[in-house]
Design an enzyme around this catalytic site. Structure first.
Site, PDB file in Angstrom:
ATOM      1  N   THR A 144       0.819  -1.206   0.000  1.00 20.14           N
ATOM      2  CA  THR A 144       0.000   0.000   0.000  1.00 20.14           C
ATOM      3  C   THR A 144       0.860   1.265   0.000  1.00 20.14           C
ATOM      4  O   THR A 144       1.947   1.293   0.591  1.00 20.14           O
ATOM      5  CB  THR A 144      -0.952   0.001   1.224  1.00 20.14           C
ATOM      6  OG1 THR A 144      -1.624   1.254   1.274  1.00 20.14           O
ATOM      7  CG2 THR A 144      -0.212  -0.193   2.538  1.00 20.14           C
ATOM      8  N   LYS A 185       1.590  -4.095   6.546  1.00 23.62           N
ATOM      9  CA  LYS A 185       2.128  -4.116   5.179  1.00 23.62           C
ATOM     10  C   LYS A 185       3.630  -3.824   5.175  1.00 23.62           C
ATOM     11  O   LYS A 185       4.370  -4.342   4.346  1.00 23.62           O
ATOM     12  CB  LYS A 185       1.411  -3.071   4.316  1.00 23.62           C
ATOM     13  CG  LYS A 185      -0.061  -3.357   4.113  1.00 23.62           C
ATOM     14  CD  LYS A 185      -0.228  -4.550   3.194  1.00 23.62           C
ATOM     15  CE  LYS A 185      -1.645  -4.723   2.740  1.00 23.62           C
ATOM     16  NZ  LYS A 185      -1.858  -5.872   1.879  1.00 23.62           N
TER      17      LYS A 185
HETATM   18  P1  NAD Z   1     -10.887  -7.596   0.380  1.00 24.92           P
HETATM   19  O1  NAD Z   1     -11.023  -7.685   1.850  1.00 24.92           O
HETATM   20  O2  NAD Z   1     -12.090  -7.280  -0.424  1.00 24.92           O
HETATM   21  O3  NAD Z   1     -10.265  -8.968  -0.180  1.00 24.92           O
HETATM   22  C1  NAD Z   1      -9.300  -9.717   0.517  1.00 24.92           C
HETATM   23  C2  NAD Z   1      -9.651 -11.195   0.339  1.00 24.92           C
HETATM   24  O4  NAD Z   1      -8.678 -11.983   1.013  1.00 24.92           O
HETATM   25  C3  NAD Z   1     -11.010 -11.543   0.944  1.00 24.92           C
HETATM   26  O5  NAD Z   1     -11.786 -12.261   0.011  1.00 24.92           O
HETATM   27  C4  NAD Z   1     -10.664 -12.370   2.176  1.00 24.92           C
HETATM   28  O6  NAD Z   1     -11.647 -13.341   2.461  1.00 24.92           O
HETATM   29  C5  NAD Z   1      -9.334 -12.993   1.780  1.00 24.92           C
HETATM   30  N1  NAD Z   1      -8.465 -13.323   2.928  1.00 24.92           N
HETATM   31  C6  NAD Z   1      -8.113 -12.510   3.943  1.00 24.92           C
HETATM   32  N2  NAD Z   1      -7.324 -13.176   4.798  1.00 24.92           N
HETATM   33  C7  NAD Z   1      -7.149 -14.432   4.302  1.00 24.92           C
HETATM   34  C8  NAD Z   1      -6.438 -15.591   4.754  1.00 24.92           C
HETATM   35  N3  NAD Z   1      -5.766 -15.597   5.889  1.00 24.92           N
HETATM   36  N4  NAD Z   1      -6.483 -16.708   3.980  1.00 24.92           N
HETATM   37  C9  NAD Z   1      -7.195 -16.716   2.819  1.00 24.92           C
HETATM   38  N5  NAD Z   1      -7.894 -15.664   2.364  1.00 24.92           N
HETATM   39  C10 NAD Z   1      -7.868 -14.529   3.098  1.00 24.92           C
HETATM   40  O7  NAD Z   1      -9.717  -6.546   0.091  1.00 24.92           O
HETATM   41  P2  NAD Z   1      -9.328  -5.818  -1.283  1.00 24.92           P
HETATM   42  O8  NAD Z   1      -9.857  -4.452  -1.242  1.00 24.92           O
HETATM   43  O9  NAD Z   1      -9.620  -6.707  -2.411  1.00 24.92           O
HETATM   44  O10 NAD Z   1      -7.753  -5.712  -1.090  1.00 24.92           O
HETATM   45  C11 NAD Z   1      -6.909  -6.741  -1.583  1.00 24.92           C
HETATM   46  C12 NAD Z   1      -5.467  -6.401  -1.262  1.00 24.92           C
HETATM   47  O11 NAD Z   1      -5.119  -5.161  -1.885  1.00 24.92           O
HETATM   48  C13 NAD Z   1      -5.194  -6.253   0.225  1.00 24.92           C
HETATM   49  O12 NAD Z   1      -3.961  -6.846   0.546  1.00 24.92           O
HETATM   50  C14 NAD Z   1      -5.137  -4.750   0.418  1.00 24.92           C
HETATM   51  O13 NAD Z   1      -4.289  -4.421   1.485  1.00 24.92           O
HETATM   52  C15 NAD Z   1      -4.590  -4.275  -0.907  1.00 24.92           C
HETATM   53  N6  NAD Z   1      -5.026  -2.900  -1.235  1.00 24.92           N
HETATM   54  C16 NAD Z   1      -6.357  -2.600  -1.361  1.00 24.92           C
HETATM   55  C17 NAD Z   1      -6.740  -1.291  -1.669  1.00 24.92           C
HETATM   56  C18 NAD Z   1      -8.188  -0.880  -1.792  1.00 24.92           C
HETATM   57  O14 NAD Z   1      -8.445   0.331  -1.953  1.00 24.92           O
HETATM   58  N7  NAD Z   1      -9.142  -1.799  -1.745  1.00 24.92           N
HETATM   59  C19 NAD Z   1      -5.757  -0.319  -1.856  1.00 24.92           C
HETATM   60  C20 NAD Z   1      -4.410  -0.658  -1.706  1.00 24.92           C
HETATM   61  C21 NAD Z   1      -4.060  -1.964  -1.404  1.00 24.92           C
HETATM   62  N1  USQ Z   2     -11.686   9.811   4.429  1.00 27.74           N
HETATM   63  C1  USQ Z   2     -12.552  10.872   4.566  1.00 27.74           C
HETATM   64  N2  USQ Z   2     -13.893  10.609   4.657  1.00 27.74           N
HETATM   65  C2  USQ Z   2     -14.386   9.332   4.612  1.00 27.74           C
HETATM   66  C3  USQ Z   2     -13.488   8.250   4.458  1.00 27.74           C
HETATM   67  C4  USQ Z   2     -12.143   8.530   4.381  1.00 27.74           C
HETATM   68  O1  USQ Z   2     -12.146  12.030   4.606  1.00 27.74           O
HETATM   69  O2  USQ Z   2     -15.602   9.161   4.705  1.00 27.74           O
HETATM   70  C5  USQ Z   2     -10.242  10.070   4.294  1.00 27.74           C
HETATM   71  C6  USQ Z   2      -9.379   9.363   5.324  1.00 27.74           C
HETATM   72  O3  USQ Z   2      -9.258  10.114   6.506  1.00 27.74           O
HETATM   73  C7  USQ Z   2      -8.065   9.203   4.566  1.00 27.74           C
HETATM   74  C8  USQ Z   2      -8.494   9.093   3.108  1.00 27.74           C
HETATM   75  O4  USQ Z   2      -9.832   9.566   3.038  1.00 27.74           O
HETATM   76  O5  USQ Z   2      -7.289  10.342   4.697  1.00 27.74           O
HETATM   77  C9  USQ Z   2      -8.457   7.674   2.558  1.00 27.74           C
HETATM   78  O6  USQ Z   2      -9.237   6.833   3.376  1.00 27.74           O
HETATM   79  P1  USQ Z   2      -9.840   5.460   2.821  1.00 27.74           P
HETATM   80  O7  USQ Z   2     -10.690   4.875   3.909  1.00 27.74           O
HETATM   81  O8  USQ Z   2     -10.432   5.650   1.485  1.00 27.74           O
HETATM   82  O9  USQ Z   2      -8.506   4.620   2.576  1.00 27.74           O
HETATM   83  P2  USQ Z   2      -7.455   4.000   3.576  1.00 27.74           P
HETATM   84  O10 USQ Z   2      -7.951   3.900   4.954  1.00 27.74           O
HETATM   85  O11 USQ Z   2      -6.169   4.733   3.377  1.00 27.74           O
HETATM   86  O12 USQ Z   2      -7.333   2.511   3.033  1.00 27.74           O
HETATM   87  C10 USQ Z   2      -7.611   2.147   1.675  1.00 27.74           C
HETATM   88  C11 USQ Z   2      -7.742   0.640   1.638  1.00 27.74           C
HETATM   89  C12 USQ Z   2      -6.419   0.020   2.068  1.00 27.74           C
HETATM   90  C13 USQ Z   2      -5.297   0.566   1.225  1.00 27.74           C
HETATM   91  C14 USQ Z   2      -5.252   2.081   1.225  1.00 27.74           C
HETATM   92  C15 USQ Z   2      -4.292   2.657   0.217  1.00 27.74           C
HETATM   93  O13 USQ Z   2      -8.795   0.228   2.492  1.00 27.74           O
HETATM   94  O14 USQ Z   2      -6.502  -1.388   1.938  1.00 27.74           O
HETATM   95  O15 USQ Z   2      -4.076   0.068   1.671  1.00 27.74           O
HETATM   96  O16 USQ Z   2      -6.557   2.581   0.845  1.00 27.74           O
HETATM   97  S1  USQ Z   2      -3.434   4.060   0.844  1.00 27.74           S
HETATM   98  O17 USQ Z   2      -4.406   5.026   1.332  1.00 27.74           O
HETATM   99  O18 USQ Z   2      -2.657   4.583  -0.242  1.00 27.74           O
HETATM  100  O19 USQ Z   2      -2.629   3.584   1.942  1.00 27.74           O
END
Ligand code: NAD
Ligand code: USQ
Length: 399
Positions: A144, A185
Site C-alpha cells: 500500500t 504491510k
Molecule cells: P478484500 O477484503 O475485499 O479482499 C481480501 C480477500 O482476502 C477476501 O476475500 C478475504 O476473504 C481474503 N483473505 C483474507 N485473509 C485471508 C487468509 N488468511 N487466507 C485466505 N484468504 C484470506 O480486500 P481488497 O480491497 O480486495 O484488497 C486486496 C489487497 O489489496 C489487500 O492486501 C489490500 O491491502 C490491498 N489494497 C487494497 C486497496 C483498496 O483500496 N481496496 C488499496 C491498496 C491496497
Molecule cells: N476519508 C474521509 N472521509 C471518509 C473516508 C475517508 O475524509 O468518509 C479520508 C481518510 O481520513 C483518509 C483518506 O480519506 O485520509 C483515505 O481513506 P480510505 O478509507 O479511502 O482509505 P485508507 O484507509 O487509506 O485505506 C484504503 C484501503 C487500504 C489501502 C489504502 C491505500 O482500504 O486497503 O491500503 O486505501 S493508501 O491510502 O494509499 O494507503
C-alpha cells in the site's frame, strides 16, 4: 501462465482473477471467506448483491468458456498453503489475501492483533511455501502507498539514494504508516525483501493507492459476476463512500479539513497493473516496488468532484467537514513517483465524469440496500470503536 490468486473472492481479487483468465492465463483462486464473515461481524454488506464464489466461477465458465479453480482455505494454515503450492506449482502468485481495512485494525486490541497476525503470518507461510514448492514463481504482493505515510519530501518507488556523512547508499524508502493495518504491510515488505535476499525468490511489491469503482469489462457480463462495493465506514474507501452518500442524501463526510492527499486508481487499472507485473516478472533475488496509482487528490477535492457530478445528474449533494476520527496530517506536501507501471504500458483511466456518473448510478439503483447507520464514521484512532455501536449479540469473529 499458471496463476494463483490468493484472496480472489475480494474486491480487487475477484475482478483480477477474471481479467487474468480472460487474458488466457490458467487461474486458480484461494480464499477463506474472512471478508464475507467480517460483513456479518460488522452487520454490513456490499452495496451491490454479490454471489458466492462457487456461483461466480460457474457463471464465468458459462459466459467465457474458461475455468477458474477454487481452493477454500486459510493462509494461516501451513498444510493448506503448502498443499496448494505443491499441487499448482504456479508461475505467479498474486497475493491479495489480507485484512485490508485501516479502521478495522483500529477498533481495539483484538482487531489489531487479528490484522497483524493474519497478514504477517499468512504472508510468511506463503514465502516458506514458495521457497519449498515453487522457488521460480514470481510473487506479486499487494502492499500500500500508506506504507510511506506523508513525508515532507518526494516519495520514490520503494528505494531512495541517500548521502550521509560523505557516503552514499540506496536504501528502502522510510516508512511512516498510519494504522496497525498499514504497519502490517510494512512488516510484510521487510519479510519479502529478506526472503528474496536469502532464498533468491523473486517479488514485486505493489504499493497500491486507494481504489475506486467496482465494474470491469468482465464483471459486467453477468449479474452473478458483480464485484463488491463497500460504502460503510470501516471497509468503504473514500470515493466509493462519497458517491453513495450523495445518492442517499447524506452529507459527504470529509474528515477534518480534507487537505489529506492520497494516490488513487480505478479498479480497471488495478487489474491491468497486476497483469503487467505478472507478465514482466522480477529476476531471481530481486525485490522491486512499483507505486500503483494514477492520480493524486485531496479528500476535499474528491468531495467537490462528486458534488459537481451529482449536480449534473439532478442530485443536490453537500459536504460536511466532520471531526477527523483518524490521526493523520490534514495539510501536507505530497508528491509520489509512479512511473514504473506506466513504462510497462499502463494506460490509466483517469477520474472523469463518466466514472463518477456510473458510480452515482450504481449507488442510486441500489439505494434501498444502503444501511444509513453504517455511513457515519465510528472508529476513532485514539479511542477505538464507539461502545454504543458494538453489536450486543455474539459476533462470528474471524479472530
Ligand atoms: P478484500 O477484503 O475485499 O479482499 C481480501 C480477500 O482476502 C477476501 O476475500 C478475504 O476473504 C481474503 N483473505 C483474507 N485473509 C485471508 C487468509 N488468511 N487466507 C485466505 N484468504 C484470506 O480486500 P481488497 O480491497 O480486495 O484488497 C486486496 C489487497 O489489496 C489487500 O492486501 C489490500 O491491502 C490491498 N489494497 C487494497 C486497496 C483498496 O483500496 N481496496 C488499496 C491498496 C491496497
Ligand atoms: N476519508 C474521509 N472521509 C471518509 C473516508 C475517508 O475524509 O468518509 C479520508 C481518510 O481520513 C483518509 C483518506 O480519506 O485520509 C483515505 O481513506 P480510505 O478509507 O479511502 O482509505 P485508507 O484507509 O487509506 O485505506 C484504503 C484501503 C487500504 C489501502 C489504502 C491505500 O482500504 O486497503 O491500503 O486505501 S493508501 O491510502 O494509499 O494507503
Amino acid at each position: 501462465m499458471r496463476i494463483l490468486v490468493l484472496g480472489g473472492d475480494g474486491y480487487c481479487g475477484w475482478p483480477t482473477a477474471l481479467h487474468l483468465s480472460e487474458a488466457g492465463h490458467d487461474v486458480a483462486i484461494a480464499d477463506n471467506f474472512a471478508r464475507r464473515q467480517i460483513d456479518h461481524e460488522l452487520g454490513a454488506g456490499s452495496l451491490t448483491a454479490i454471489f458466492d464464489l462457487r456461483e461466480r466461477v460457474k457463471a464465468w465458465r458459462e459466459v467465457s468458456g474458461r475455468r477458474i479453480e477454487v481452493e477454500v482455505g486459510d493462509l494461516l494454515e501451513w498444510d493448506f498453503v503448502a498443499e496448494v503450492m505443491e499441487r499448482h506449482r504456479p508461475d505467479a502468485v498474486v497475493h491479495f489475501a489480507e485484512q485490508r481495512s485501516a479502521p478495522y485494525s483500529m477498533i481495539d486490541r483484538r482487531h489489531a492483533v487479528y490484522t497483524q497476525h493474519n497478514n504477517v503470518i499468512g504472508n510468511l507461510n506463503l514465502l516458506f511455501a514458495m521457497k519449498e514448492f515453487a522457488p521460480d514463481a514470481h510473487l506479486v504482493k499487494l502492499g500500500t502507498m500508506g506504507e510511506y505515510g506523508t513525508p515532507n519530501i518526494d516519495i520514490e518507488e520503494g528505494f531512495i539514494e541517500i548521502e550521509h556523512n560523505g557516503r552514499r547508499d540506496t536504501l528502502p524508502f522510510p516508512k511512516q504508516p498510519g494504522s496497525f493495518y498499514h504497519l502490517s504491510k510494512v512488516h510484510d515488505s521487510h519479510n519479502i525483501h529478506f526472503a528474496c535476499k536469502i532464498w533468491e525468490l523473486r517479488a514485486t511489491d505493489l504499493h497500491q493507492g486507494v481504489v475506486y469503482g467496482t465494474v470491469t469489462p468482465q464483471t459486467e457480463r453477468d449479474v452473478r459476476l458483480a464485484n463488491r462495493f463497500d460504502y460503510e465506514d470501516v471497509f468503504g474507501t473514500v470515493l466509493n463512500r462519497f458517491c453513495v452518500q450523495a445518492a442517499i442524501g447524506h452529507p459527504l463526510t470529509v474528515y477534518g479539513t480534507g487537505g489529506q492527499t492520497r494516490g488513487f486508481l480505478d479498479i480497471r487499472d488495478t487489474v491491468r497493473c497486476i497483469e503487467l507485473a505478472v507478465e514482466n516478472p522480477a529476476e531471481h533475488g530481486e525485490f522491486r516496488v512499483f507505486n500503483q496509482f494514477t492520480e493524486e487528490f485531496s479528500v476535499e477535492r474528491l468531495a467537490e468532484l462528486v458534488v459537481e457530478a451529482a449536480y449534473k445528474m439532478g442530485i443536490e449533494a453537500s459536504i460536511e467537514n466532520v471531526p477527523n476520527p483518524r490521526v493523520e496530517l490534514e495539510e501536507h506536501y505530497y508528491n509520489a513517483k509512479h512511473t514504473r507501471l506506466l513504462v510497462l504500458g499502463l494506460e490509466p483511466h483517469y477520474l472523469g465524469d463518466s466514472l463518477l456518473d456510473s458510480l452515482l448510478n450504481i449507488a442510486v439503483e441500489n439505494r434501498e440496500r444502503v444501511d444509513m447507520d453504517a455511513v457515519a464514521p465510528k472508529v476513532d484512532w485514539r479511542k477505538g470503536r464507539r461502545k454504543d455501536t458494538i453489536r450486543t449479540e455474539p459476533e462470528p469473529s474471524p479472530v
